[in-house]
Design an enzyme around this catalytic site. Structure first.
Site, PDB file in Angstrom:
ATOM      1  CG  ASN A  75      30.971  47.034  73.425  1.00 19.84           C
ATOM      2  OD1 ASN A  75      30.925  47.439  72.394  1.00 19.84           O
ATOM      3  ND2 ASN A  75      29.650  46.783  74.189  1.00 19.84           N
ATOM      4  CG  ASP A  76      35.741  47.549  68.487  1.00 20.82           C
ATOM      5  OD1 ASP A  76      36.630  47.224  69.101  1.00 20.82           O
ATOM      6  OD2 ASP A  76      35.555  46.630  67.405  1.00 20.82           O
ATOM      7  CB  CYS A  77      29.876  50.098  70.490  1.00 17.22           C
ATOM      8  SG  CYS A  77      29.583  49.469  68.963  1.00 17.22           S
TER       9      CYS A  77
ATOM     10  CG  ASN B   9      33.301  54.237  71.292  1.00 17.72           C
ATOM     11  OD1 ASN B   9      32.348  54.361  70.653  1.00 17.72           O
ATOM     12  ND2 ASN B   9      34.392  53.099  70.888  1.00 17.72           N
TER      13      ASN B   9
ATOM     14  CD  GLN C 154      34.291  51.511  66.385  1.00 12.57           C
ATOM     15  OE1 GLN C 154      33.761  52.047  65.270  1.00 12.57           O
ATOM     16  NE2 GLN C 154      33.426  51.784  67.479  1.00 12.57           N
TER      17      GLN C 154
END
Length: 815
Positions: A490-492, A494, A507
């Site tokens: 999940n790139d979101c 963070n 990112q």
């Protein structure tokens, strides 16, 4: 044409016999698109002929322009206008918007056909890209179905891009001064920058003698005009303009007469060619057109066009014959046999780079994306899968980490995005394992592959797998769980970003490198793919490495059980301050989908029943009408320590939508725990064929998966976004074929362990595997233990060992 104020409606129908989706209303909720080409030359085309074409790279070799988010939308494409006295119309409805007496768009497998009728003038536009030539063919058939002689005009209109789509849309101080073309015979050659830095050109050709042409967009359109009402077409003329600077285009005009019941066929070609530097010109500033003329001469003949179109159809017939099912659920058959496999081919080709939601400018080929896409593609064309694995591994660094993306034209890592996404390395193990199980080709492990594409750094591919596994082992946090880095799948999410500046990228920005934030999801990956890596080691006599990683896998399982279990479900992560995420102790985001699926698939805590408990929690908190939501409850305020996921309004994207990509993990988790009905219940909730009737709500194409469907907390509950290019395609095919149908490639053959729902009472499957055709009949009406018969001989195992001496194997399965 659409009754938007009425009930929920369909805009077309599936034609399974012809493997097409037929759109009968041009005013679809969104542009519904298709892809042309599947090797190096591609086109995106909407149901009203919108879209664009490119060679290899949608940014650096864009041939035609497209303007995203324009108003009205989807008004750049390949346009053909028919002028019948004062009536002007298009076979695909746009851009003239003249209401047609009848309209059909037939989206097929790498082709689209548009049929429009106005005042008994019938048009049929067939668009496709041949298998082995870099040219987009548009065959226009115009029929006079009246009892009068008709004097008609056919105009074409496409707008050239200046190749770099980003520069083309921003660098106007240069770009409005550089456009150049040549016009020779019936062909317009776009040669901007060809004199100096480029050795490639684009051409647009017509197989008829031209009555006129235009290459300057502004001249063709006229002042205060658009493509919906060009002045030249309205006047029935052409200016024969030769663009110099300004905006280059290709418009051709053909004037002709049609007798009653006569049909005229016009063939248009949009092509791309490259010349050697030493052979760029035939005279000063005149393009060497030899290669283009070869293609033009080949396809000016309708018979050759028909031959190539048939070859394309046979290509897909052969591909889809590799996995084919027949059951008493035609929607399930439709998805598995046609549309899911087709979408897997497109995601393999495009990754996440070019769709109506991805502009082709900002993203290249994703490392994790391409690894996952391969899972749904490897059985179709194993050799191309092998090539893709080498490309992916070549951007890896020696420590096992990797660039997150690479550009398809250069195959170099994308430095703008960089690396540090700590799930990436393990996906390489998963993709190579899938390739080995499909093909049995262990020679790929000896293939010399560079690190960071540096000459002299080449090592056997196995060394890349070693680096991937040991990267995770060497990067553990305070709870002995894998460090998350910039993000995991999940790139979101963070956990090291801590952004308070709207200009920062979630990112690529790291304002607080904690070296503490951990991912339970990556832990689940490590256990699952670590076991597959151990199998590879044992089969290649790397026993000490197998023993070492076996110990690490057991330790990781223990770490998840001790530090990653929240009592009723698996935690999602630990943040930079070692606080749990995805816990009942959190006010929001108490449960996430990803670890419930992956940790259960990996068998973590199986003896303790942890997977079963986790799935009960999924059913209780995350399931809605359209699938399984990513998390619950949604975040209602921004948490800088958690990142982008909390920036979305509730119910959208990662903040509580149905993120279709991870729903198959729940399907596979249910099949892993022998819950067949539950598995199919989740599968059908967002499978396109099952939700076609809600197109007015769903909005994206009813024949392919989208990335997300807005969740219960969203204003537009049920609305989908980001169609076509999503890992949903590959993972759903895996869930359907290996989970529900239970036909699983194994190093030693095929494992057959079906988990069919009760309503599918019987099913027959054809599976081509390593040159052997397996005909598998499944009877789902029996009771008791699953029994497999090989040529009527009962087997003691669900593994059907591969025997290359047999070309056909007949299996009977009693569930």
């Amino acid at each position: 044409m659409a009754n938007l104020g009425g009930a929920i409606m369909k805009y077309g129908y599936f034609d399974d016999k012809n493997k097409e989706y037929v759109i009968t209303n041009p005013e679809t909720p969104n542009p519904w698109i298709n892809y042309l080409g599947n090797k190096e030359f591609y086109g995106l085309i909407s149901n009203t002929c919108g879209g664009y074409t490119f060679y290899k790279d949608a940014r650096l070799r864009r041939l035609t322009r497209y303007r995203y988010n324009d108003v009205p939308n989807d008004f750049n494409g390949r346009y053909y206008y028919i002028k019948d006295q004062d009536v002007i119309f298009n076979p695909g409805y746009k851009p003239s918007l003249t209401e047609l007496d009848s309209y059909k768009c037939r989206h097929g497998l790498n082709y689209s056909i548009f049929e429009g009728v106005k005042n008994n003038i019938a048009t049929k536009l067939t668009t496709f890209i041949p298998l082995n030539d870099n040219v987009e063919i548009h065959q226009l058939e115009i029929s006079n179905n009246t009892n009068q002689v008709k004097e008609l005009q056919a105009y074409s209109a496409i707008e050239f891009c200046l190749y770099d789509a980003m520069d083309d849309s921003t660098n106007f101080q240069r770009n409005l001064n550089i456009a150049e073309v040549e016009v020779e015979n019936n062909t317009i050659y776009h040669k901007t920058e060809y004199r100096e830095r480029r050795n490639h050109y684009t051409y647009f050709s017509c197989n008829q003698e031209l009555s006129g042409f235009d290459t300057d967009r502004d001249v063709f359109l006229g002042k205060n005009r658009s493509f919906s009402n060009p002045i030249t077409i309205e006047q029935g003329t052409s200016a024969n303009s030769l663009v110099s600077g300004n905006s280059p285009m290709a418009s051709t005009r053909v004037d002709f007469k049609l007798q009653p019941n006569e049909t005229k066929t016009i063939i248009y070609l949009l092509g791309y060619e490259e010349n050697d530097k030493e052979a760029k010109f035939t005279s000063p500033n005149v393009i060497n057109k030899e290669k283009a003329l070869s293609i033009i001469n080949k396809y000016k003949n309708p018979e050759n066009v028909a031959i190539e179109f048939e070859l394309l159809a046979k290509h897909w017939e052969n591909l889809l014959a590799k996995f084919n099912i027949t059951s008493n659920d035609d929607k399930f058959d439709r998805m598995v046999n046609i549309w899911n496999q087709y979408q897997c081919m497109i995601t393999y080709s495009m990754s996440r780079s070019a769709s109506y939601f991805e502009s082709g400018i900002g993203r290249g080929m994703g490392f994790r994306d391409s690894c996952q896409d391969l899972l749904g593609f490897v059985h179709l064309e194993p050799q191309r899968a092998r090539e893709r694995i080498i490309d992916i591994a070549s951007i890896q660094f020696t420590d096992g980490s990797t660039y997150h993306q690479y550009q398809p034209l250069t195959k170099r890592g994308n430095a703008d995005i960089g690396g540090g996404f700590n799930d990436d390395p393990l996906w390489l193990v998963g993709s190579v394992s899938a390739y080995l199980r499909e093909t049995g080709d262990f020679t790929i492990l000896d293939e010399l592959v560079p690190f960071n594409n540096e000459v002299g750094s080449e090592k056997p591919l196995f060394d890349h797998l070693y680096a991937s596994v040991h990267y995770t082992m060497n990067n553990l946090g305070p709870h002995n769980l894998p460090l998350i880095g910039r993000a995991d799948w999940n790139d979101c999410l963070n956990l090291n970003c801590f952004s308070e500046n709207s200009g920062e990228s979630f990112q690529t920005t790291s304002n607080f490198e904690s070296h503490k934030a951990e991912s339970i999801f990556i832990a689940g990956m490590f256990v699952k793919y670590g076991k597959e890596y151990i199998d590879i080691c044992n089969r290649t006599d790397r026993l000490s490495e197998a023993n070492l990683v076996s110990k690490a896998v057991l330790e990781m399982e223990e770490a998840v059980i001790n530090n990653g279990w929240d009592g009723e479900w698996f935690l999602r992560a630990y943040d930079a301050f070692e606080n749990p995420i995805g816990s009942h102790t959190n006010e929001e985001g108490q449960i996430y989908i990803e670890p419930q699926g992956f940790c259960t698939m990996a068998g973590i805590g199986k003896a303790k029943g942890l997977g079963l408990k986790a799935l009960e929690s999924v059913d209780k908190y995350l399931v809605n009408d359209y699938g399984v939501e990513l998390l619950h409850p949604c975040y209602t305020k921004y948490h800088k320590e958690i990142g982008e996921i909390t920036s979305y309004p509730p119910g959208y994207k990662e903040n509580g939508s149905v993120f279709n990509h991870n729903n198959p993990w729940i399907v596979l988790a249910y099949t892993a725990t022998n819950q067949s009905e539950k598995a199919f219940e989740i599968y059908r909730k967002n499978a396109p064929a099952y939700i076609e009737d809600i197109s007015e709500i769903h909005k994206t194409e009813p024949y392919v998966y989208s990335q997300t469907i807005a969740g219960r907390d969203a204003v537009n509950y049920g609305q989908a976004k980001n169609s076509w290019l999503t890992g949903t395609a590959a993972w759903t095919l895996v869930a359907a074929t290996q989970g529900i149908l239970g036909i699983i490639p194994h190093f030693d053959g095929l494992v057959v362990e079906p988990h069919l729902p009760k309503h599918i009472t019987e099913c027959s499957v054809t599976r081509k595997f390593r040159g052997v055709t397996y005909n598998i009949s499944i009877n789902n009406q029996a009771s008791g233990k699953t029994v497999i018969y090989l040529n009527d001989q009962k087997l003691d195992s669900t593994l059907v060992k591969y025997d290359g001496s047999q070309k056909t194997v007949n299996l009977r399965v009693e569930l």
